[in-house]
Scaffold this active site. Sequence first.
Site, mmCIF file in Angstrom:
data_model
loop_
_atom_site.group_PDB
_atom_site.id
_atom_site.type_symbol
_atom_site.label_atom_id
_atom_site.label_comp_id
_atom_site.label_asym_id
_atom_site.label_seq_id
_atom_site.Cartn_x
_atom_site.Cartn_y
_atom_site.Cartn_z
ATOM 1 N N GLN A 183 -2.169 -8.764 -6.790
ATOM 2 C CA GLN A 183 -1.211 -7.656 -6.616
ATOM 3 C C GLN A 183 -0.159 -7.947 -5.557
ATOM 4 O OE1 GLN A 183 -3.784 -3.728 -6.737
ATOM 5 N NE2 GLN A 183 -5.037 -5.490 -6.283
ATOM 6 N N GLY A 206 -4.874 -1.044 -1.726
ATOM 7 C CA GLY A 206 -4.196 0.146 -1.197
ATOM 8 C C GLY A 206 -4.771 0.678 0.088
ATOM 9 N N ASP A 223 0.802 -1.225 0.000
ATOM 10 C CA ASP A 223 0.000 0.000 0.000
ATOM 11 C C ASP A 223 0.839 1.281 0.000
ATOM 12 O OD1 ASP A 223 -2.075 -1.796 0.289
ATOM 13 O OD2 ASP A 223 -2.292 -1.475 2.433
#
Length: 370
Positions: free
Chosen positions: A296, A191, A148
């Site tokens: 991710q 994030g 993040d």
Amino acid sequence: MIITESKRKVLVLTGGGDCPGLNAVIRGIVKRSRREKDWAVYGSIEAFNGVLKDPLEVLKLSNKNTAGIHVKGGTILKTTNKGNPFEWPIRNESGEVSQEDRSDQLINKIEELNFEAVINIGGDGSQRISQKLFEKGMNIIGVPKTIDNDVSSTDYTFGFNTAVQIASDSLDKLVTTAESHHRVMIMEVMGRDAGWIALHSAVAGGADVCLIPEIPYDIKKVVHKINKRIIKGKGFVNIVVAEGAKPLDGKVVSSASNEVGYEHERLGGIAFQLSAQLKAAGCKADIRETVLGHTQRGGTPTAYDRVLASMFGVKAFEMVLDKEYGKMVAIKGNKIITVTLKDAIGEYNYIDGQDYLVSTARGLGISFGD
Ligand code: F6P
């Protein structure tokens, strides 16, 4: 496991969500320690759980079992985001959950095992635990990790670059299919409360719209941008939306987790909410949604993340040698530095609306829906 080591010992652990580069940090610590004759490195399995378990789940880390791990995603030490020693979750026989403070037990166990120092590789939550343990007397050092990039006091955390690369590669793929079908493609990225992954991948992949938590969006402005592109522009639109983005006067899309000991709300689902809002606000184009999720965080770290993680690992061991306890390794202006854990956890790393990358994005014609 009984530890009969005569050398000085340091304990390493990985806590919180996993992230590409964790293994490169572990390898960096082990390799640097091998240059000192009198040190041995051990790893606690699943954050502090390994030390608190009976029998102990602690692994001696050697050149042999860490060879080549810098290219591997995940963590060879395993991890958990449900192992806060100050709020240890326990479920009784009737299924009720309560919390127990096991921090004294943890500190005693680490002393008993003769660990001279602890290196805690983890994000914001893990470093808050590090600070509390430091205040109780533990010789602890922090290494920041998270995709993040939301830890303040460091310009970058490792794992972020890999996540951005994965998101940008995915956006490249969505662009070609959006173009073929004259569609609006919405790509949702992770994030939490920071829009760093969204902003970087939107610029790297050439998105038309980027929605981030720091700039609440006005749905009418997003529709206006879409219509302009569809009718007078290229005929297709790519939107990157951060999981923590929200409309003006609206709320973040999240759900409570029923996992025992999990302290966060689970974010996710804004792509579908945005799609519905766009249709309700008069968007006529066809819309498709893609949620990238944990892809991710998986797989091989990029070269940048391997380098950053290796620098953090080597420095963290040197901080043990220098007894720089209560501190965290960080990168600032291309220099590896140390900062106090207290400063590191003091502030959340949000995107400032005046950030150079926000103006770059605006300069490229990317709309934030504001
Ligand atoms: O903090 C890293 C992160 O991947 C966030 O971007 C995301 O919201 C969260 O963790 C997901 O957590 P979990 O793996 O527990 O579902």
